[in-house]
Design a protein around this motif. Structure first.
Motif, PDB file in Angstrom:
ATOM      1  N   ARG A  56      22.237 -15.745 -27.678  1.00  0.00           N
ATOM      2  CA  ARG A  56      23.012 -16.855 -28.246  1.00  0.00           C
ATOM      3  C   ARG A  56      22.049 -18.003 -28.491  1.00  0.00           C
ATOM      4  N   ALA A  91      28.376 -21.019 -31.738  1.00  0.00           N
ATOM      5  CA  ALA A  91      28.038 -19.748 -32.383  1.00  0.00           C
ATOM      6  C   ALA A  91      27.674 -18.687 -31.353  1.00  0.00           C
ATOM      7  N   HIS A  92      28.032 -17.450 -31.625  1.00  0.00           N
ATOM      8  CA  HIS A  92      27.649 -16.312 -30.796  1.00  0.00           C
ATOM      9  C   HIS A  92      26.849 -15.348 -31.664  1.00  0.00           C
ATOM     10  N   ARG A  93      25.649 -15.752 -31.994  1.00  0.00           N
ATOM     11  CA  ARG A  93      24.797 -14.962 -32.877  1.00  0.00           C
ATOM     12  C   ARG A  93      23.466 -14.668 -32.216  1.00  0.00           C
ATOM     13  N   GLU A  94      23.035 -13.410 -32.331  1.00  0.00           N
ATOM     14  CA  GLU A  94      21.747 -13.040 -31.765  1.00  0.00           C
ATOM     15  C   GLU A  94      20.613 -13.434 -32.722  1.00  0.00           C
ATOM     16  N   THR A  95      19.472 -13.771 -32.135  1.00  0.00           N
ATOM     17  CA  THR A  95      18.277 -14.074 -32.919  1.00  0.00           C
ATOM     18  C   THR A  95      17.142 -13.171 -32.439  1.00  0.00           C
TER      19      THR A  95
END
Length: 239
Positions: free
Chosen positions: A218, A227-231
């Motif tokens: 996150r 936001a709950h998005r992987e990087t």
């Protein structure tokens, strides 16, 4: 002898395997990579300790439970710590206190190309690997036994994990050693399977044609608080 007939009755915490003095229990992964205890009947002496220590046992010790939880809100004073943590960096504040007092900290980190495992830290640099959410079941390996040894050696121990992991550790350690054990569990909605995470890493690397060198489940700095998005970052600069 512990026997898992319904997977819903086991969280893979390793308390049963850790308490077995005869090495009769090993943790084996299923198709999704979730770990479950398997008993070697030739080594088992039917002492019953594995069943007794299980947090899913009806007789699980709840003496330390509060009749009504006390709720507090906290945020670290250092905004850098907040920005590089997933929530308010309360874990960092608490673990700093433990480390400053000669204690040790256990939390979820990585090994073998982002496989999630629990590790032991005695410095802030080691502890910083535990920052951030890791939405995968972690492998405890022999961590429960390491925690117990640290407590017997008189150290303050802080352990951070899912509620089922902390419950298992609490039961395994026992009443006599709990005084210097600080358990910190997270608000958990369930953990994805390790093999799903492994395969996703492999898929991204095949798609990119490059190896992943950095992961953030996150990314607050890139996408903000909600936001709950992987990087992911790759060796040759992609992301």
């Amino acid at each position: 002898m512990i026997e898992i007939k319904d997977k819903a009755d086991c969280c893979g915490c390793t308390a049963c395997a850790s308490v077995c003095a005869h090495g009769a229990i090993t943790m084996k992964p299923d198709a999704m990579g979730f770990l479950y205890p398997v008993v070697d009947r030739s080594k088992c002496v039917d002492c019953g300790l594995c069943d007794k220590v299980c947090a899913f046992n009806d007789n699980y010790d709840t003496d330390l439970n509060l009749p009504k939880p006390d709720a507090y809100a906290a945020r670290h004073k250092d905004m850098h710590e907040v920005e590089t943590s997933r929530s308010g960096a309360a874990f960092i504040a608490m673990s700093d206190y433990v480390l400053e007092n000669g204690g040790v900290v256990y939390g979820a980190g990585y090994t073998d190309h982002f496989r999630v495992v629990h590790k032991r830290a005695t410095t802030r640099e080691e502890r910083d690997e535990f920052k951030g959410s890791k939405y995968v079941q972690s492998d405890m390996n022999t961590v429960f036994r390491q925690v117990k040894k640290d407590l017997k050696d008189g150290l303050i121990v802080m352990f951070s994990g899912t509620p089922c992991q902390t419950a298992g550790l609490n039961s395994y350690v026992g009443r006599r050693l709990r005084e210097h054990l600080i358990l910190v569990d997270i608000v958990c909605h369930g953990v994805p399977g390790p093999n799903l995470w492994r395969d996703y890493i492999a898929y991204l690397e095949k798609k990119q044609g490059d190896k992943i060198c950095w992961v953030n489940f996150r990314d607050k700095q890139a996408f903000g608080w909600k936001a709950h998005r992987e990087t992911f970052k790759f060796v040759n600069g992609g992301g």
